[in-house]
Design an enzyme around this catalytic site. Structure first.
Site, mmCIF file in Angstrom:
data_model
loop_
_atom_site.group_PDB
_atom_site.id
_atom_site.type_symbol
_atom_site.label_atom_id
_atom_site.label_comp_id
_atom_site.label_asym_id
_atom_site.label_seq_id
_atom_site.Cartn_x
_atom_site.Cartn_y
_atom_site.Cartn_z
ATOM 1 N N SER A 1 1.292 -1.345 0.470
ATOM 2 C CA SER A 1 -0.120 0.040 0.190
ATOM 3 C C SER A 1 1.327 1.053 -0.025
ATOM 4 O O SER A 1 1.578 1.142 -1.219
ATOM 5 C CB SER A 1 -0.602 -0.076 1.320
ATOM 6 N N ASP B 1 -8.463 -5.351 -5.929
ATOM 7 C CA ASP B 1 -8.110 -4.275 -5.006
ATOM 8 C C ASP B 1 -8.309 -3.131 -5.846
ATOM 9 O O ASP B 1 -8.011 -2.644 -6.880
ATOM 10 C CB ASP B 1 -6.543 -4.770 -4.684
ATOM 11 N N CYS C 1 -5.559 0.763 -5.098
ATOM 12 C CA CYS C 1 -3.509 0.127 -5.824
ATOM 13 C C CYS C 1 -3.645 -0.682 -6.198
ATOM 14 O O CYS C 1 -2.988 -1.586 -6.246
ATOM 15 C CB CYS C 1 -2.704 0.170 -4.833
ATOM 16 N N HIS D 1 -6.357 -5.978 -1.385
ATOM 17 C CA HIS D 1 -5.328 -5.425 -0.914
ATOM 18 C C HIS D 1 -4.512 -6.024 -0.479
ATOM 19 O O HIS D 1 -3.085 -6.082 -0.328
ATOM 20 C CB HIS D 1 -5.749 -4.009 -0.163
ATOM 21 N N GLU D 2 -4.541 -6.572 0.492
ATOM 22 C CA GLU D 2 -3.602 -7.484 1.531
ATOM 23 C C GLU D 2 -3.513 -8.733 0.968
ATOM 24 O O GLU D 2 -4.496 -10.273 1.800
ATOM 25 C CB GLU D 2 -4.387 -7.756 3.182
#
Length: 454
Positions: free
Chosen positions: A185, A376, A379, A432-433
């Site tokens: 991130s 995501d 980003c 995202h993760e």
């Protein structure tokens, strides 16, 4: 919702590391190192046995003067800690704790369903192949506390270098290991800046100062914000025309596209003048008029498939008095700090590009892995692939090409493009993760990368 995201040289000569660091006992099993490298700096730590009792652990604080205390937690590798690399992990924000990575993603720790017990992350812990070091920066993030004197990524780079030097002073057995900087991130700002700072400090060393060299081999960034000028151009595509379909009504997609020319122009002005006023103006306009439209999707900024992102049930466990005592944490845990986030935004730091740092690293033989979960939004993989494809560096012609199937365990789990020291990985069905959603693929990717096989 989470937030989206002094040098060692003295008179031109680097202070040499003491041959052996003197550790003194403190209260409650605490050990303290008074740094010989920096005045008024110390490292205080415990040796917990949590999540992974099979390995050596250190957790505690880098203490700067009387009122800055930065928390860290180290886990040795399960494989061969004497020879395996050392990897630093940083989460983003700005202002978010690296305990997110440790407890939700690639670290050794997980909690059971009711958050009453720590368990080992058997599927995806990166300490299966690397020594892992997590640290919270700046002050007021995670378990860190004290005066926050950091307002930008570049200011933070100097601190991170000092932290690493003092860590190696306390634990010299890890200094000569291959060293990798990874993050996520806002780590797309942190990691290129911090690693490039290490590179420049290494270059400034005299041949006789080898003890202080950090053996930097590579960086890695997952779903990072690295080049906002390019990445902002792909927010509408991810929200309105991704492989998962549109999650926004047409009117908001149109609003994104209508605002893009002004966002681009303001960002270009920021890059040209590098003035705080211009960068804050660009940062705020783009966030409000492009990124901000996504709120009408009723989906997570971190996963276009769901209104929810990865759960944070670990917080309940690590915030107990018993856990904090065990790891030497002096204050309650703050997953993401609003004041730190605001401090960075006050300088326009969020809109700035760190792609030139990535190019500098590549041009100096430091390998780079950029990876992105393809669900995501904030980003997203389209924007990350775009800035990587546009990167101007010596090996760009070797990287040029197209994405090809990436397989793990005989199954296609994403796409890969690599060459010239740079690798880009799109990870299917991940938000995202990435390590939370795809732990097996994430570990395989990391293992191949540190072994220079990706």
């Amino acid at each position: 919702m989470r937030n989206i995201f002094g040098s060692l040289l003295v008179g031109g000569t680097l202070l040499m590391q003491a041959a052996s660091a003197a550790l003194t006992p403190g209260p409650g099993g605490l050990k303290v190192l008074q740094s010989s490298l920096y005045e008024n700096h110390s490292l205080s730590f415990k040796q917990p046995k949590l999540c992974d009792e099979t390995v050596t652990q250190y957790s505690g604080y880098l203490n700067v003067g009387t009122n800055e205390h930065y928390f860290f937690w180290f886990f040795e590798s399960r494989n061969n800690p004497a020879k395996d690399p050392l990897t630093v992990w940083l989460n983003g924000g700005p202002g978010c704790s690296s305990m997110i990575g440790l407890w939700e993603e690639l670290g050794p720790c997980r909690v059971n369903d009711d958050a009453t017990k720590a368990v080992y992350n058997e599927q995806g812990s990166w300490n299966k192949v690397s020594n892992m070091l997590f640290f919270d920066q700046p002050a007021q993030v995670g378990f860190s506390y004290g005066s926050n004197k950091v307002f930008s990524t570049d200011q933070a780079a100097n601190f991170s270098y000092k932290f690493l030097q003092i860590f190696f002073e306390a634990f010299p057995q890890y200094r000569q290991h291959d060293f990798h900087f990874f993050g996520e991130s806002y780590g797309g700002h942190y990691v290129p800046s911090f690693a490039d700072y290490v590179l420049k400090q290494n270059k400034a060393l005299k041949p006789t100062d080898k003890l202080n060299r950090i053996n930097l081999k590579s960086i890695g960034v997952g779903n990072g914000m690295t080049d906002p000028l390019i990445q902002n151009k792909y927010l509408e595509k991810m929200a309105c025309n991704s492989s998962y379909g549109s999650v926004l009504p047409e009117q908001y997609c149109k609003a994104m596209n209508d605002a893009l020319p002004r966002c681009t122009k303001l960002t270009e002005t920021c890059y040209k003048t590098n003035s705080k006023r211009d960068c804050v103006k660009a940062q705020n306009f783009c966030a409000d008029n492009i990124e901000g439209q996504y709120q009408f999707s009723n989906k997570s900024y971190y996963d276009v498939r769901s209104p929810d992102s990865a759960p944070s049930n670990y917080i309940q466990f690590i915030n107990t008095t018993a856990t904090r005592d065990l790891i030497g944490a002096k204050v309650p845990y703050t997953e993401c700090s609003g004041p730190v986030f605001d401090n960075f935004l006050s300088t326009g730091d969020r809109i700035k590009s760190f792609s030139s740092n990535v190019a500098d690293l590549l041009n100096n033989g430091v390998r780079v892995l950029i990876y992105a979960g393809d669900a995501d939004f904030i980003c997203n993989w389209y924007g990350n692939y775009a800035w990587v494809s546009a990167l101007n560096f010596k090996g760009a012609k070797k990287f040029a090409g197209s994405l090809a199937a990436w397989n793990v365990g005989g199954k296609e789990v994403g796409q890969l493009q690599s060459g010239g020291g740079l690798a880009f990985v799109r990870v299917y069905e991940a938000g995202h993760e990435v390590p939370w959603y795809q732990p097996v693929a994430s570990l395989a990717m990391f293992t191949d990368h540190v072994n220079n096989k990706l």
